[in-house]
Design a protein around this motif. Sequence first.
Motif, short mmCIF file in Angstrom:
data_model
loop_
_atom_site.label_atom_id
_atom_site.label_comp_id
_atom_site.label_asym_id
_atom_site.label_seq_id
_atom_site.Cartn_x
_atom_site.Cartn_y
_atom_site.Cartn_z
N THR A 1 0.83 -1.21 0.00
CA THR A 1 0.00 0.00 0.00
C THR A 1 0.86 1.26 0.00
N ARG A 2 2.06 1.19 0.55
CA ARG A 2 2.97 2.34 0.47
C ARG A 2 3.38 2.60 -0.98
N ASP B 1 1.28 8.12 -8.77
CA ASP B 1 0.35 9.15 -9.26
C ASP B 1 -0.68 8.57 -10.22
N LYS C 1 -6.89 9.41 -8.62
CA LYS C 1 -5.77 9.04 -9.46
C LYS C 1 -6.29 8.27 -10.68
N GLY D 1 -5.96 -1.38 -0.64
CA GLY D 1 -5.89 0.07 -0.66
C GLY D 1 -7.26 0.71 -0.64
N ASP E 1 -7.65 4.93 0.25
CA ASP E 1 -7.19 6.29 0.01
C ASP E 1 -6.09 6.33 -1.06
N GLU E 2 -5.32 5.25 -1.15
CA GLU E 2 -4.20 5.21 -2.09
C GLU E 2 -4.64 5.32 -3.54
N TRP E 3 -5.90 4.95 -3.84
CA TRP E 3 -6.41 5.00 -5.20
C TRP E 3 -7.12 6.32 -5.52
N ARG F 1 -4.68 17.60 -6.44
CA ARG F 1 -4.50 17.15 -5.06
C ARG F 1 -3.54 18.06 -4.29
N ALA G 1 0.46 4.25 -2.59
CA ALA G 1 0.33 5.64 -2.15
C ALA G 1 1.31 6.55 -2.88
N ARG G 2 2.48 6.04 -3.17
CA ARG G 2 3.50 6.84 -3.83
C ARG G 2 3.14 7.12 -5.28
#
Length: 205
Positions: free
Chosen positions: A70-71, A77, A108, A101, A103-105, A198, A74-75
């Motif tokens: 998930t990190r 774009d 984007k 995931g 929030d990571e999506w 964002r 998150a990184r």
Amino acid sequence: MSEDPRAAPLRTAVIVGSTRETRAGDGIGRWFAALAAGRDDHEVDLLDLAAWEFPARRTDTPDAAVTAFTRRLARADGFVVVTPEYNRSFPAALKQAVDYGFDEWQAKPVAFVSYGYRWAGRYAVEQLRSVFTELHAVTLRDGLHLDLRDNAPDGADSGDHADGTAFPGDAAAEDRHRVAHRMLDRLSWWGLTLREGRAARPYVG
């Protein structure tokens, strides 16, 4: 001063969604990742789900593999999901990974490279669109769809060459390259636009 979000290349995660022992996805994923990495506007992170040791059952506390995955999401774009079509849908392993995931999506773009027989993975893509819509992601209208009847990779050799000569390497390669680059152009536009958005204001999820 804060960094101009337009200055850096798009951080693009290419996710290979099949984990089957015999699969075309690893070669296709490597081929596409190399093609994208050859451009100036994409910084590519290849995430092959077969290389991740996710837990057999979901727990309330994410383990090290889930946290690391998930990190990486998150990184990023923007995303390119490489998916087969299994029984008119996409693999369970891909759904599991997507669900790690949230929030990571959000806010984007997501593009699709699909493959299969006859329909070239289009049914899998249509189901993935509804999943990513629920996650507040933006899916690109046009993707790259590969019919394995016409472009059957030869086992482990498929996509081994960074220039794409192993897969795809037949008479239709030029057309597939054109479609792939057009998709990456649009992914870059959406990715940079949403990244700037964002940075200007938090997304309301």
